[in-house]
Write a protein that holds these residues in place. Structure first.
Motif, PDB file in Angstrom:
ATOM      1  N   VAL A 107      29.079  17.293 -25.119  1.00  0.00           N
ATOM      2  CA  VAL A 107      29.517  17.162 -26.504  1.00  0.00           C
ATOM      3  C   VAL A 107      30.592  16.083 -26.562  1.00  0.00           C
ATOM      4  O   VAL A 107      31.478  16.034 -25.722  1.00  0.00           O
ATOM      5  CB  VAL A 107      30.054  18.495 -27.074  1.00  0.00           C
ATOM      6  CG1 VAL A 107      28.915  19.480 -27.256  1.00  0.00           C
ATOM      7  CG2 VAL A 107      31.140  19.106 -26.205  1.00  0.00           C
ATOM      8  N   ARG A 108      30.493  15.232 -27.543  1.00  0.00           N
ATOM      9  CA  ARG A 108      31.464  14.161 -27.735  1.00  0.00           C
ATOM     10  C   ARG A 108      31.927  14.100 -29.175  1.00  0.00           C
ATOM     11  O   ARG A 108      33.084  14.237 -29.476  1.00  0.00           O
ATOM     12  CB  ARG A 108      30.870  12.814 -27.309  1.00  0.00           C
ATOM     13  CG  ARG A 108      30.715  12.668 -25.806  1.00  0.00           C
ATOM     14  CD  ARG A 108      30.341  11.257 -25.420  1.00  0.00           C
ATOM     15  NE  ARG A 108      30.306  11.075 -23.973  1.00  0.00           N
ATOM     16  CZ  ARG A 108      30.067   9.921 -23.372  1.00  0.00           C
ATOM     17  NH1 ARG A 108      29.844   8.841 -24.096  1.00  0.00           N
ATOM     18  NH2 ARG A 108      30.052   9.849 -22.052  1.00  0.00           N
ATOM     19  N   SER A 174      19.987  17.769 -34.608  1.00  0.00           N
ATOM     20  CA  SER A 174      21.122  16.868 -34.791  1.00  0.00           C
ATOM     21  C   SER A 174      21.024  15.704 -33.804  1.00  0.00           C
ATOM     22  O   SER A 174      21.696  15.677 -32.774  1.00  0.00           O
ATOM     23  CB  SER A 174      22.440  17.625 -34.589  1.00  0.00           C
ATOM     24  OG  SER A 174      23.535  16.772 -34.805  1.00  0.00           O
ATOM     25  N   TRP A 175      20.193  14.733 -34.148  1.00  0.00           N
ATOM     26  CA  TRP A 175      19.990  13.575 -33.276  1.00  0.00           C
ATOM     27  C   TRP A 175      21.280  12.787 -33.082  1.00  0.00           C
ATOM     28  O   TRP A 175      21.490  12.174 -32.033  1.00  0.00           O
ATOM     29  CB  TRP A 175      18.897  12.673 -33.856  1.00  0.00           C
ATOM     30  CG  TRP A 175      17.571  13.349 -33.924  1.00  0.00           C
ATOM     31  CD1 TRP A 175      16.981  13.908 -35.027  1.00  0.00           C
ATOM     32  CD2 TRP A 175      16.672  13.586 -32.828  1.00  0.00           C
ATOM     33  NE1 TRP A 175      15.771  14.470 -34.679  1.00  0.00           N
ATOM     34  CE2 TRP A 175      15.554  14.288 -33.344  1.00  0.00           C
ATOM     35  CE3 TRP A 175      16.699  13.275 -31.474  1.00  0.00           C
ATOM     36  CZ2 TRP A 175      14.475  14.674 -32.545  1.00  0.00           C
ATOM     37  CZ3 TRP A 175      15.635  13.663 -30.674  1.00  0.00           C
ATOM     38  CH2 TRP A 175      14.540  14.356 -31.203  1.00  0.00           C
ATOM     39  N   ASP A 180      22.318  11.714 -25.548  1.00  0.00           N
ATOM     40  CA  ASP A 180      21.331  11.375 -24.508  1.00  0.00           C
ATOM     41  C   ASP A 180      20.762  12.599 -23.805  1.00  0.00           C
ATOM     42  O   ASP A 180      20.204  12.493 -22.706  1.00  0.00           O
ATOM     43  CB  ASP A 180      21.940  10.436 -23.460  1.00  0.00           C
ATOM     44  CG  ASP A 180      22.288   9.079 -24.036  1.00  0.00           C
ATOM     45  OD1 ASP A 180      21.838   8.780 -25.162  1.00  0.00           O
ATOM     46  OD2 ASP A 180      23.009   8.320 -23.372  1.00  0.00           O
ATOM     47  N   ARG A 181      20.891  13.767 -24.412  1.00  0.00           N
ATOM     48  CA  ARG A 181      20.379  14.968 -23.756  1.00  0.00           C
ATOM     49  C   ARG A 181      18.855  15.027 -23.830  1.00  0.00           C
ATOM     50  O   ARG A 181      18.179  15.253 -22.831  1.00  0.00           O
ATOM     51  CB  ARG A 181      20.988  16.210 -24.402  1.00  0.00           C
ATOM     52  CG  ARG A 181      20.575  17.492 -23.708  1.00  0.00           C
ATOM     53  CD  ARG A 181      21.062  18.741 -24.421  1.00  0.00           C
ATOM     54  NE  ARG A 181      20.371  19.907 -23.901  1.00  0.00           N
ATOM     55  CZ  ARG A 181      19.185  20.316 -24.320  1.00  0.00           C
ATOM     56  NH1 ARG A 181      18.566  19.650 -25.272  1.00  0.00           N
ATOM     57  NH2 ARG A 181      18.600  21.375 -23.789  1.00  0.00           N
ATOM     58  N   LEU A 182      18.290  14.819 -25.011  1.00  0.00           N
ATOM     59  CA  LEU A 182      16.834  14.824 -25.159  1.00  0.00           C
ATOM     60  C   LEU A 182      16.235  13.446 -24.931  1.00  0.00           C
ATOM     61  O   LEU A 182      15.134  13.323 -24.394  1.00  0.00           O
ATOM     62  CB  LEU A 182      16.441  15.312 -26.560  1.00  0.00           C
ATOM     63  CG  LEU A 182      16.727  16.769 -26.912  1.00  0.00           C
ATOM     64  CD1 LEU A 182      16.171  17.088 -28.294  1.00  0.00           C
ATOM     65  CD2 LEU A 182      16.135  17.713 -25.876  1.00  0.00           C
ATOM     66  N   VAL A 183      16.976  12.425 -25.360  1.00  0.00           N
ATOM     67  CA  VAL A 183      16.452  11.064 -25.256  1.00  0.00           C
ATOM     68  C   VAL A 183      17.619  10.096 -25.222  1.00  0.00           C
ATOM     69  O   VAL A 183      18.615  10.302 -25.919  1.00  0.00           O
ATOM     70  CB  VAL A 183      15.517  10.756 -26.450  1.00  0.00           C
ATOM     71  CG1 VAL A 183      16.252  10.870 -27.777  1.00  0.00           C
ATOM     72  CG2 VAL A 183      14.857   9.394 -26.318  1.00  0.00           C
ATOM     73  N   ARG A 188      15.895   6.307 -29.103  1.00  0.00           N
ATOM     74  CA  ARG A 188      15.793   7.233 -30.230  1.00  0.00           C
ATOM     75  C   ARG A 188      14.979   6.667 -31.397  1.00  0.00           C
ATOM     76  O   ARG A 188      14.144   7.388 -31.972  1.00  0.00           O
ATOM     77  CB  ARG A 188      17.181   7.636 -30.711  1.00  0.00           C
ATOM     78  CG  ARG A 188      17.178   8.795 -31.704  1.00  0.00           C
ATOM     79  CD  ARG A 188      18.573   9.083 -32.189  1.00  0.00           C
ATOM     80  NE  ARG A 188      19.478   9.333 -31.070  1.00  0.00           N
ATOM     81  CZ  ARG A 188      20.794   9.214 -31.139  1.00  0.00           C
ATOM     82  NH1 ARG A 188      21.359   8.811 -32.266  1.00  0.00           N
ATOM     83  NH2 ARG A 188      21.544   9.477 -30.094  1.00  0.00           N
ATOM     84  N   PRO A 189      15.177   5.387 -31.785  1.00  0.00           N
ATOM     85  CA  PRO A 189      14.371   4.879 -32.898  1.00  0.00           C
ATOM     86  C   PRO A 189      12.868   4.989 -32.636  1.00  0.00           C
ATOM     87  O   PRO A 189      12.109   5.401 -33.519  1.00  0.00           O
ATOM     88  CB  PRO A 189      14.814   3.420 -33.021  1.00  0.00           C
ATOM     89  CG  PRO A 189      16.196   3.412 -32.467  1.00  0.00           C
ATOM     90  CD  PRO A 189      16.172   4.399 -31.330  1.00  0.00           C
TER      91      PRO A 189
END
Length: 513
Positions: A107-108, A174-175, A180-183, A188-189
């Motif tokens: 988390v950031r 919540s992209w 960078d956890r999922l992608v 992402r785009p």
């Protein structure tokens, strides 16, 4: 100087309200405060015992979007009731061990909300920018879905069929806080474009949301390239009030990005799209079912839409006089009407930003200054005043505001973040003032020495930002003596850290550029 005397006068009155913590006690969410790994383990033990998921909320006292959640979601009775189905954990970014825990959970950005099962497996990340009823809907999706969003995404990418609720989970993920956890962010785009194309049109809510998110994340090099059919589809949904209301968060947060992506070339097609967009935003601005902050965001989005095609850094955009007056009027209205401290932190900072986007710099400054004594986190407003002064070329005043913001900031990670902004402002705007730069950097290192997690995550990035800025300032070696003294101050701090502690390497790398 005149502005310095004014700042000093204002600061004398800054007792202000105490920082607003999350509500507690009967009738509130039973948040468990976490400051260390042991607190997290206790929370998950409780979750396993009670057979409940864990809802982790990562935030900060000063953060406007966090204050928006406090004033619109966390205080709702339906959310309080729903929170009984989870073990709610609050991780304050300024707690002593918070930045170390941030590494553990990736988390950031503030705020981040993560729903996890009792074994710690992440189910989904909840978007904080949607309105409260939609957050509750997404929370229920996560509670009832059973599958982690990573598994759902893997099936979507493999072309496997998904349930309607699973498409919703992806559409509302919540992209922006994925980290960078999922992608990876750079991918992402393209991923959002792939999901938008794969989502069945029968799942209209999800398909439209994914389409807009893909467009908002895209540019000429990456992501979704809109054709005439895509543009017409976007324009059509903007003409449907119910659809625009459901997609409010995307429409108000990415006006320039959406318009430019859906209609890349200026001309009749873009004009038609912008006109439809403007009507949709006007309706959202007038929608009494939305919070004041969301209606204000709709007005600011209208301003950003009008700025499309003008130089991005223009300080005096060409706008309709009526639109500028609406910005003045809404800023005055929220200042006059809002009494809750959390809501005020959200709307005043947003209104001040909106006034600058409209080129109303004096109005923005006046609003911020009049709210310094009313804010529970006035240092955030001071930073905005510093930014305003800097953008208008009032460099000495800007440095003063950034310095006062650092002085008034509270909380470990926050003080380092505000300190890094102060050092950066000094180097950029007063590079000849070596004594002041050294004093500010030394104060930063003293802060770090007094914290047990100063070289983790956000705090580490603040120190690294300061280090990089000082390296550029000393690029020709003319300030080597200052850097040498700062290294001498930092050395014992690094040596006191255990060699096996990841913080040691981060500390050792500072001030060596």
């Amino acid at each position: 100087m005149k502005h310095t005397a004014l700042i000093a006068t204002l600061l004398c009155a800054l007792a202000g309200p105490a920082p607003a913590a999350l509500p507690s006690g009967p009738g509130a969410v039973a948040w468990l405060s976490a400051e260390a790994d042991a607190d997290i383990e206790r929370a998950f033990a409780q979750a396993r015992e009670q057979r409940k998921p864990v809802l982790l909320y990562w935030g900060a006292v000063w953060c406007p979007p966090c204050n928006h959640l406090k004033s619109t979601l966390f205080n709702r009775q339906d959310f309080i009731e729903r929170s009984k189905s989870v073990v709610p954990v609050y991780l304050d970014g300024d707690a002593p061990g918070a930045q170390k825990l941030a590494s553990r959970f990736k988390v950031r950005g503030y705020p981040t909300m993560i729903l996890m099962d009792a074994q710690g497996q992440e189910l989904t990340r909840l978007p904080g920018e949607i309105d409260a009823p939609q957050v509750l809907r997404v929370l229920q999706l996560g509670l009832s879905g059973g599958r982690p969003v990573s598994a759902v995404l893997a099936d979507a990418r493999a072309g496997k069929p998904l349930k309607p609720a699973e498409w919703q989970l992806l559409a509302f993920y919540s992209w922006d806080t994925d980290e960078d956890r999922l992608v990876p962010e750079a991918e992402r785009p393209g991923l959002l474009a792939q999901l938008a194309a794969a989502c069945p049109k029968t799942e209209r809510d999800s398909a439209e949301r994914l389409l807009l998110r893909a467009l908002a994340a895209s540019n000429e090099q990456r992501g979704l390239r809109a054709d005439a059919a895509t543009r017409q589809r976007v324009q059509a949904l903007m003409g449907q009030p119910a659809r625009a209301r459901a997609l409010m968060d995307v429409l108000v947060n990415y006006p320039a990005e959406l318009a430019a992506a859906a209609a890349p070339v200026a001309g009749a097609d873009r004009d038609a799209l912008v006109a439809a967009y403007e009507r949709a935003l006007q309706a959202l601005q007038a929608d009494a079912t939305l919070s004041r902050a969301d209606r204000l965001s709709a007005l600011i989005a209208r301003i950003d839409l009008q700025r499309l095609g003008q130089p991005k850094d223009t300080k005096a955009p060409t706008l309709p006089a009526a639109l500028k007056q609406q910005m003045r009027d809404m800023a005055a209205a929220v200042d006059r009407e809002v009494k809750d401290g959390n809501e005020r932190q959200t709307v005043i900072t947003a209104a001040a930003h909106g006034l600058t986007r409209a080129g109303l710099w004096a109005d923005s400054d006046a609003l911020l200054k009049s709210n310094l004594a009313k804010s529970h986190s006035p240092y955030y407003l001071m930073s905005q005043l510093g930014s305003n002064a800097r953008q208008q070329g009032r460099n000495a005043e800007a440095v003063d505001w950034f310095g006062q913001a650092f002085e008034k900031a509270s909380g470990g990670a926050t003080r380092l973040q505000w300190g890094a902004s102060y050092v950066s402002a000094l180097v950029d705007l007063a590079p000849q003032d070596a004594a002041r730069i050294e004093a500010a950097a030394a104060a930063m290192l003293k802060e770090a020495a007094g914290q047990n997690a100063a070289f983790h995550e956000r705090s580490a990035r603040s120190l690294q930002r300061m280090s990089s800025k000082l390296a550029s300032w000393n690029a020709d070696g003319s300030h080597a003596a200052v850097i040498g003294r700062l290294r001498g101050q930092l050395g014992p701090v690094c040596q006191a850290l255990p060699a096996a502690d990841a913080q040691r390497a981060t500390c050792d790398a500072l001030l060596k550029g």
